[in-house]
Design a protein around this motif. Structure first.
Motif, mmCIF file in Angstrom:
data_model
loop_
_atom_site.group_PDB
_atom_site.id
_atom_site.type_symbol
_atom_site.label_atom_id
_atom_site.label_comp_id
_atom_site.label_asym_id
_atom_site.label_seq_id
_atom_site.Cartn_x
_atom_site.Cartn_y
_atom_site.Cartn_z
ATOM 1 N N GLU A 9 -8.064 -0.035 -11.626
ATOM 2 C CA GLU A 9 -8.622 1.263 -11.985
ATOM 3 C C GLU A 9 -7.613 2.403 -11.795
ATOM 4 O O GLU A 9 -7.562 3.327 -12.599
ATOM 5 C CB GLU A 9 -9.877 1.531 -11.139
ATOM 6 N N ASP A 10 -6.798 2.332 -10.747
ATOM 7 C CA ASP A 10 -5.815 3.392 -10.491
ATOM 8 C C ASP A 10 -4.886 3.616 -11.678
ATOM 9 O O ASP A 10 -4.447 4.738 -11.923
ATOM 10 C CB ASP A 10 -4.956 3.062 -9.255
ATOM 11 N N TRP A 11 -4.581 2.564 -12.407
ATOM 12 C CA TRP A 11 -3.642 2.664 -13.529
ATOM 13 C C TRP A 11 -4.334 2.960 -14.857
ATOM 14 O O TRP A 11 -3.681 3.350 -15.817
ATOM 15 C CB TRP A 11 -2.819 1.384 -13.636
ATOM 16 N N ARG A 12 -5.651 2.758 -14.919
ATOM 17 C CA ARG A 12 -6.369 2.989 -16.179
ATOM 18 C C ARG A 12 -6.982 4.380 -16.268
ATOM 19 O O ARG A 12 -7.162 4.906 -17.349
ATOM 20 C CB ARG A 12 -7.477 1.946 -16.349
ATOM 21 N N ARG A 13 -7.303 4.970 -15.153
ATOM 22 C CA ARG A 13 -7.992 6.265 -15.202
ATOM 23 C C ARG A 13 -7.015 7.386 -15.556
ATOM 24 O O ARG A 13 -5.803 7.253 -15.391
ATOM 25 C CB ARG A 13 -8.703 6.543 -13.894
ATOM 26 N N ASP A 14 -7.572 8.466 -16.042
ATOM 27 C CA ASP A 14 -6.761 9.639 -16.376
ATOM 28 C C ASP A 14 -6.141 10.231 -15.118
ATOM 29 O O ASP A 14 -6.738 10.202 -14.039
ATOM 30 C CB ASP A 14 -7.623 10.712 -17.047
ATOM 31 N N LEU A 15 -4.948 10.763 -15.280
ATOM 32 C CA LEU A 15 -4.307 11.431 -14.150
ATOM 33 C C LEU A 15 -5.042 12.729 -13.834
ATOM 34 O O LEU A 15 -5.428 13.463 -14.746
ATOM 35 C CB LEU A 15 -2.847 11.749 -14.482
ATOM 36 N N ASP A 22 -4.137 17.329 -2.981
ATOM 37 C CA ASP A 22 -4.458 16.140 -2.192
ATOM 38 C C ASP A 22 -5.085 15.042 -3.063
ATOM 39 O O ASP A 22 -4.829 13.863 -2.856
ATOM 40 C CB ASP A 22 -5.370 16.498 -1.015
ATOM 41 N N VAL A 23 -5.863 15.429 -4.069
ATOM 42 C CA VAL A 23 -6.433 14.446 -4.996
ATOM 43 C C VAL A 23 -5.317 13.837 -5.841
ATOM 44 O O VAL A 23 -5.292 12.616 -6.070
ATOM 45 C CB VAL A 23 -7.512 15.107 -5.890
ATOM 46 N N GLN A 24 -4.384 14.651 -6.280
ATOM 47 C CA GLN A 24 -3.235 14.145 -7.044
ATOM 48 C C GLN A 24 -2.400 13.204 -6.185
ATOM 49 O O GLN A 24 -1.972 12.143 -6.648
ATOM 50 C CB GLN A 24 -2.376 15.301 -7.543
ATOM 51 N N ALA A 25 -2.182 13.577 -4.935
ATOM 52 C CA ALA A 25 -1.392 12.733 -4.024
ATOM 53 C C ALA A 25 -2.077 11.390 -3.798
ATOM 54 O O ALA A 25 -1.418 10.352 -3.751
ATOM 55 C CB ALA A 25 -1.166 13.459 -2.701
ATOM 56 N N ASP A 26 -3.400 11.394 -3.668
ATOM 57 C CA ASP A 26 -4.135 10.137 -3.485
ATOM 58 C C ASP A 26 -4.004 9.237 -4.713
ATOM 59 O O ASP A 26 -3.844 8.015 -4.585
ATOM 60 C CB ASP A 26 -5.619 10.415 -3.212
ATOM 61 N N ALA A 27 -4.066 9.844 -5.891
ATOM 62 C CA ALA A 27 -3.933 9.061 -7.125
ATOM 63 C C ALA A 27 -2.549 8.420 -7.212
ATOM 64 O O ALA A 27 -2.415 7.233 -7.517
ATOM 65 C CB ALA A 27 -4.182 9.948 -8.341
ATOM 66 N N VAL A 28 -1.522 9.190 -6.928
ATOM 67 C CA VAL A 28 -0.148 8.670 -6.977
ATOM 68 C C VAL A 28 0.051 7.610 -5.901
ATOM 69 O O VAL A 28 0.706 6.583 -6.145
ATOM 70 C CB VAL A 28 0.878 9.812 -6.833
ATOM 71 N N ASP A 29 -0.519 7.822 -4.732
ATOM 72 C CA ASP A 29 -0.372 6.858 -3.644
ATOM 73 C C ASP A 29 -1.007 5.521 -4.011
ATOM 74 O O ASP A 29 -0.429 4.458 -3.756
ATOM 75 C CB ASP A 29 -1.000 7.414 -2.363
ATOM 76 N N GLY A 30 -2.176 5.557 -4.645
ATOM 77 C CA GLY A 30 -2.821 4.313 -5.072
ATOM 78 C C GLY A 30 -1.987 3.569 -6.097
ATOM 79 O O GLY A 30 -1.846 2.344 -6.045
ATOM 80 N N ARG A 34 -0.016 -0.229 -5.539
ATOM 81 C CA ARG A 34 -0.205 -1.381 -6.435
ATOM 82 C C ARG A 34 1.119 -1.811 -7.051
ATOM 83 O O ARG A 34 1.406 -2.992 -7.165
ATOM 84 C CB ARG A 34 -1.220 -1.021 -7.532
ATOM 85 N N LEU A 35 1.942 -0.863 -7.447
ATOM 86 C CA LEU A 35 3.250 -1.194 -8.013
ATOM 87 C C LEU A 35 4.120 -1.896 -6.980
ATOM 88 O O LEU A 35 4.795 -2.879 -7.286
ATOM 89 C CB LEU A 35 3.937 0.072 -8.527
ATOM 90 N N ALA A 36 4.092 -1.411 -5.746
ATOM 91 C CA ALA A 36 4.884 -2.041 -4.678
ATOM 92 C C ALA A 36 4.440 -3.481 -4.447
ATOM 93 O O ALA A 36 5.272 -4.372 -4.220
ATOM 94 C CB ALA A 36 4.775 -1.229 -3.397
ATOM 95 N N GLU A 37 3.136 -3.732 -4.518
ATOM 96 C CA GLU A 37 2.631 -5.097 -4.362
ATOM 97 C C GLU A 37 3.198 -6.018 -5.441
ATOM 98 O O GLU A 37 3.621 -7.139 -5.158
ATOM 99 C CB GLU A 37 1.100 -5.120 -4.445
ATOM 100 N N LEU A 38 3.194 -5.536 -6.670
ATOM 101 C CA LEU A 38 3.702 -6.367 -7.769
ATOM 102 C C LEU A 38 5.212 -6.566 -7.676
ATOM 103 O O LEU A 38 5.721 -7.625 -8.038
ATOM 104 C CB LEU A 38 3.334 -5.739 -9.110
ATOM 105 N N LEU A 39 5.933 -5.569 -7.192
ATOM 106 C CA LEU A 39 7.388 -5.700 -7.068
ATOM 107 C C LEU A 39 7.789 -6.651 -5.943
ATOM 108 O O LEU A 39 8.912 -7.145 -5.920
ATOM 109 C CB LEU A 39 8.032 -4.329 -6.858
ATOM 110 N N ASP A 40 6.872 -6.897 -5.011
ATOM 111 C CA ASP A 40 7.146 -7.848 -3.921
ATOM 112 C C ASP A 40 7.022 -9.299 -4.361
ATOM 113 O O ASP A 40 7.337 -10.205 -3.599
ATOM 114 C CB ASP A 40 6.204 -7.599 -2.735
ATOM 115 N N ASP A 41 6.574 -9.548 -5.571
ATOM 116 C CA ASP A 41 6.401 -10.905 -6.080
ATOM 117 C C ASP A 41 7.768 -11.564 -6.259
ATOM 118 O O ASP A 41 8.602 -11.082 -7.029
ATOM 119 C CB ASP A 41 5.664 -10.865 -7.415
ATOM 120 N N PRO A 42 8.037 -12.676 -5.558
ATOM 121 C CA PRO A 42 9.350 -13.326 -5.666
ATOM 122 C C PRO A 42 9.601 -13.964 -7.033
ATOM 123 O O PRO A 42 10.740 -14.267 -7.376
ATOM 124 C CB PRO A 42 9.336 -14.381 -4.561
#
Length: 89
Positions: A9-15, A22-30, A34-42
Motif C-alpha cells: 500500500e505504501d507504494w500504491r497510494r498517492d503521495l 510529519d505525515v509526509q515523513a511517515d509516508a517516505v519512511d514506510g 520496504r525498499l530496504a527490505e527488498l535490497l537486502d535480498d541476496p
C-alpha cells in the motif's frame, strides 16, 4: 522488484503532497523501509539478470564506412566496397 513494491500500500497510494511534514515523513519512511527490505535480498542481482536476459541490446559493431584500418591493402578493399555500395541499385 517494481512488481514487489507495488504489492504494498505504501507504494500504491498517492503521495501526501499537501499534508503536514510529519505525515509526509511517515509516508517516505514506510517506502524507505520496504525498499530496504527488498535490497537486502541476496538473490537480487541474479533475479535482475534473469529478468533482463534477452532484453538488453548488445554493443553495436561499427559499420563498414567507419572502420579505420592501418593496412593500405585493407583500406583499398574498404574503399572499393564503399563505392560498390553507393552505386548499387
Amino acid at each position: 522488484m517494481s512488481e514487489q513494491l507495488l504489492t504494498h500500500e505504501d507504494w500504491r497510494r498517492d503521495l501526501p503532497l499537501l499534508a503536514a511534514r510529519d505525515v509526509q515523513a511517515d509516508a517516505v519512511d514506510g517506502m524507505r523501509k520496504r525498499l530496504a527490505e527488498l535490497l537486502d535480498d541476496p538473490t537480487l542481482i541474479s533475479r535482475y539478470r534473469a529478468a533482463m536476459d534477452g532484453q538488453v541490446v548488445g554493443r553495436m559493431v561499427p559499420s563498414l564506412p567507419y572502420l579505420r584500418r592501418e593496412n593500405r591493402e585493407q583500406q583499398q578493399t574498404i574503399e572499393i566496397l564503399k563505392k560498390a555500395a553507393v552505386h548499387s541499385p
